[in-house]
Design an enzyme around this catalytic site. Structure first.
Site, mmCIF file in Angstrom:
data_model
loop_
_atom_site.group_PDB
_atom_site.id
_atom_site.type_symbol
_atom_site.label_atom_id
_atom_site.label_comp_id
_atom_site.label_asym_id
_atom_site.label_seq_id
_atom_site.Cartn_x
_atom_site.Cartn_y
_atom_site.Cartn_z
ATOM 1 N N PRO A 71 0.787 -1.225 0.000
ATOM 2 C CA PRO A 71 0.000 0.000 0.000
ATOM 3 C C PRO A 71 0.823 1.280 0.000
ATOM 4 O O PRO A 71 1.844 1.384 0.685
ATOM 5 C CB PRO A 71 -0.814 -0.102 1.302
ATOM 6 C CG PRO A 71 -0.109 -1.102 2.131
ATOM 7 C CD PRO A 71 0.529 -2.063 1.167
ATOM 8 N N ASN A 72 0.332 2.208 -0.801
ATOM 9 C CA ASN A 72 0.857 3.578 -0.918
ATOM 10 C C ASN A 72 2.170 3.688 -1.688
ATOM 11 O O ASN A 72 2.628 4.800 -1.949
ATOM 12 C CB ASN A 72 1.005 4.240 0.472
ATOM 13 C CG ASN A 72 -0.328 4.390 1.158
ATOM 14 O OD1 ASN A 72 -1.275 4.894 0.558
ATOM 15 N ND2 ASN A 72 -0.440 3.919 2.388
ATOM 16 N N ARG B 284 5.460 12.333 -2.871
ATOM 17 C CA ARG B 284 5.393 12.882 -1.508
ATOM 18 C C ARG B 284 6.541 12.314 -0.681
ATOM 19 O O ARG B 284 7.123 11.304 -1.047
ATOM 20 C CB ARG B 284 4.093 12.423 -0.819
ATOM 21 C CG ARG B 284 2.831 13.012 -1.352
ATOM 22 C CD ARG B 284 1.754 12.810 -0.292
ATOM 23 N NE ARG B 284 0.651 12.023 -0.773
ATOM 24 C CZ ARG B 284 -0.108 11.224 0.010
ATOM 25 N NH1 ARG B 284 0.184 11.062 1.279
ATOM 26 N NH2 ARG B 284 -1.118 10.577 -0.496
ATOM 27 N N TYR C 33 11.584 8.677 1.216
ATOM 28 C CA TYR C 33 11.533 7.632 0.185
ATOM 29 C C TYR C 33 12.243 8.005 -1.118
ATOM 30 O O TYR C 33 12.274 7.200 -2.053
ATOM 31 C CB TYR C 33 10.068 7.278 -0.118
ATOM 32 C CG TYR C 33 9.322 6.770 1.101
ATOM 33 C CD1 TYR C 33 9.685 5.565 1.704
ATOM 34 C CD2 TYR C 33 8.272 7.492 1.661
ATOM 35 C CE1 TYR C 33 9.031 5.095 2.828
ATOM 36 C CE2 TYR C 33 7.595 7.029 2.790
ATOM 37 C CZ TYR C 33 7.983 5.830 3.366
ATOM 38 O OH TYR C 33 7.332 5.370 4.477
ATOM 39 N N ASN D 185 8.022 -5.679 -0.714
ATOM 40 C CA ASN D 185 7.899 -4.491 0.128
ATOM 41 C C ASN D 185 6.417 -4.388 0.463
ATOM 42 O O ASN D 185 5.625 -3.887 -0.344
ATOM 43 C CB ASN D 185 8.397 -3.229 -0.576
ATOM 44 C CG ASN D 185 8.364 -2.026 0.368
ATOM 45 O OD1 ASN D 185 7.766 -2.085 1.445
ATOM 46 N ND2 ASN D 185 9.004 -0.940 -0.037
ATOM 47 N N ALA E 295 3.034 -0.737 4.871
ATOM 48 C CA ALA E 295 2.546 -0.753 6.260
ATOM 49 C C ALA E 295 1.984 -2.114 6.671
ATOM 50 O O ALA E 295 1.924 -2.414 7.873
ATOM 51 C CB ALA E 295 1.496 0.339 6.435
ATOM 52 N N GLU F 30 12.370 -9.723 2.245
ATOM 53 C CA GLU F 30 11.599 -8.569 2.732
ATOM 54 C C GLU F 30 12.436 -7.315 2.510
ATOM 55 O O GLU F 30 13.604 -7.275 2.891
ATOM 56 C CB GLU F 30 11.298 -8.752 4.229
ATOM 57 C CG GLU F 30 10.628 -7.521 4.842
ATOM 58 C CD GLU F 30 10.432 -7.656 6.352
ATOM 59 O OE1 GLU F 30 10.581 -8.773 6.900
ATOM 60 O OE2 GLU F 30 10.144 -6.617 6.987
ATOM 61 N N HIS G 195 12.617 -2.914 2.524
ATOM 62 C CA HIS G 195 12.081 -1.587 2.829
ATOM 63 C C HIS G 195 13.034 -0.532 2.296
ATOM 64 O O HIS G 195 14.258 -0.676 2.412
ATOM 65 C CB HIS G 195 11.890 -1.406 4.339
ATOM 66 C CG HIS G 195 10.969 -2.428 4.897
ATOM 67 N ND1 HIS G 195 9.610 -2.384 4.690
ATOM 68 C CD2 HIS G 195 11.220 -3.565 5.585
ATOM 69 C CE1 HIS G 195 9.060 -3.440 5.251
ATOM 70 N NE2 HIS G 195 10.005 -4.185 5.796
ATOM 71 N N ARG H 208 13.041 4.752 12.584
ATOM 72 C CA ARG H 208 11.771 5.488 12.506
ATOM 73 C C ARG H 208 10.890 5.163 13.718
ATOM 74 O O ARG H 208 11.397 4.712 14.740
ATOM 75 C CB ARG H 208 11.090 5.158 11.164
ATOM 76 C CG ARG H 208 11.970 5.542 9.962
ATOM 77 C CD ARG H 208 11.296 5.271 8.642
ATOM 78 N NE ARG H 208 10.115 6.113 8.475
ATOM 79 C CZ ARG H 208 9.181 5.908 7.530
ATOM 80 N NH1 ARG H 208 9.332 4.905 6.674
ATOM 81 N NH2 ARG H 208 8.146 6.706 7.446
HETATM 82 O O1 CA2 Z 1 10.461 1.936 3.830
HETATM 83 C C1 CA2 Z 1 9.625 1.245 3.244
HETATM 84 O O2 CA2 Z 1 9.798 0.780 2.122
HETATM 85 C C2 CA2 Z 1 8.277 0.985 3.915
HETATM 86 O O3 CA2 Z 1 7.885 -0.348 3.621
HETATM 87 C C3 CA2 Z 1 7.312 1.977 3.294
HETATM 88 C C4 CA2 Z 1 5.928 1.958 3.927
HETATM 89 C C5 CA2 Z 1 6.017 2.054 5.437
HETATM 90 O O4 CA2 Z 1 4.729 1.904 6.012
HETATM 91 C C6 CA2 Z 1 6.947 1.009 6.022
HETATM 92 O O5 CA2 Z 1 7.027 1.196 7.416
HETATM 93 C C7 CA2 Z 1 8.331 1.130 5.424
HETATM 94 C C8 CA2 Z 1 5.087 3.125 3.421
HETATM 95 C C9 CA2 Z 1 5.006 3.228 1.948
HETATM 96 C C10 CA2 Z 1 4.407 4.562 1.625
HETATM 97 O O6 CA2 Z 1 5.065 5.075 0.505
HETATM 98 C C11 CA2 Z 1 4.906 6.386 0.224
HETATM 99 C C12 CA2 Z 1 5.725 6.880 -0.739
HETATM 100 C C13 CA2 Z 1 5.640 8.210 -1.074
HETATM 101 C C14 CA2 Z 1 4.705 9.028 -0.465
HETATM 102 C C15 CA2 Z 1 3.872 8.511 0.491
HETATM 103 C C16 CA2 Z 1 3.964 7.180 0.824
#
Ligand code: CA2
Length: 151
Positions: free
Chosen positions: A10-11, A18, A23, A79, A82, A103, A105, A112
């Site tokens: 997700p996301n 963003r 990221y 990946n 969340a 896995e 990230h 974090r």
């Molecule tokens: O660091 C990572 O790759 C995560 O898997 C990313 C997840 C986060 O919940 C994990 O704790 C770590 C979130 C992905 C959201 O990605 C976005 C990218 C750009 C803007 C907003 C969200």
């Protein structure tokens, strides 16, 4: 030729739009290109997917188990976003498939919030990597190549 299945949760479709300080500024399409280059250099076919839905990710992991059973899966790079920190369903889906799963990230989740320090995926994964930015995807493909045994 075996397939590297790269699943994004997700996301991650929002990458590059963003939170660039966390990221980076590359989009998911950029990440797919990076993975395509890494797969080409390691002799893998690439299957790259993203979903915001937990059940879809579960279905894709079941599919990976079937491809693994057929002998044509190099492994999965996941990946789970969340869902990493919440999903017993993803753990259950991976467990028992026999797939090689890394896995991944983008960010260093341990630097974090505390809620990102626990992963339901890690106990079912062959390897875990975080904090290398989007280059981690290419590194994980290299890691998958190093895990291959036999033809
Ligand atoms: O660091 C990572 O790759 C995560 O898997 C990313 C997840 C986060 O919940 C994990 O704790 C770590 C979130 C992905 C959201 O990605 C976005 C990218 C750009 C803007 C907003 C969200």
């Amino acid at each position: 030729m075996k397939t590297a299945l790269i699943l994004n949760g997700p996301n991650l479709n929002l990458l590059g739009t963003r939170e660039p300080t966390v990221y980076g500024s590359q989009t998911l399409a950029d990440v797919e290109k990076l993975c395509a280059q890494a797969c080409a250099s390691h002799g893998f076919a690439l299957d790259f997917r993203q979903s915001n839905h937990e059940g879809q990710l579960v279905d894709w992991l079941h599919e990976a188990g079937r491809v693994h059973a057929a002998g044509t899966l190099a492994g999965v790079i996941l990946n789970a976003g969340a869902y990493t920190h919440t999903s017993v369903a993803l753990f259950d889906a991976i467990k028992g498939t026999g797939i090689t799963l890394i896995e991944l990230h983008i960010s260093n989740v341990f630097a974090r919030e505390a809620f990102r320090h626990h992963s339901y995926i890690s106990p079912a994964a062959k390897a875990v990597m975080c904090g290398f930015g989007v280059n981690g995807y290419a590194m994980a493909v290299g890691g998958l190549a190093g895990m291959q045994t036999g033809a």
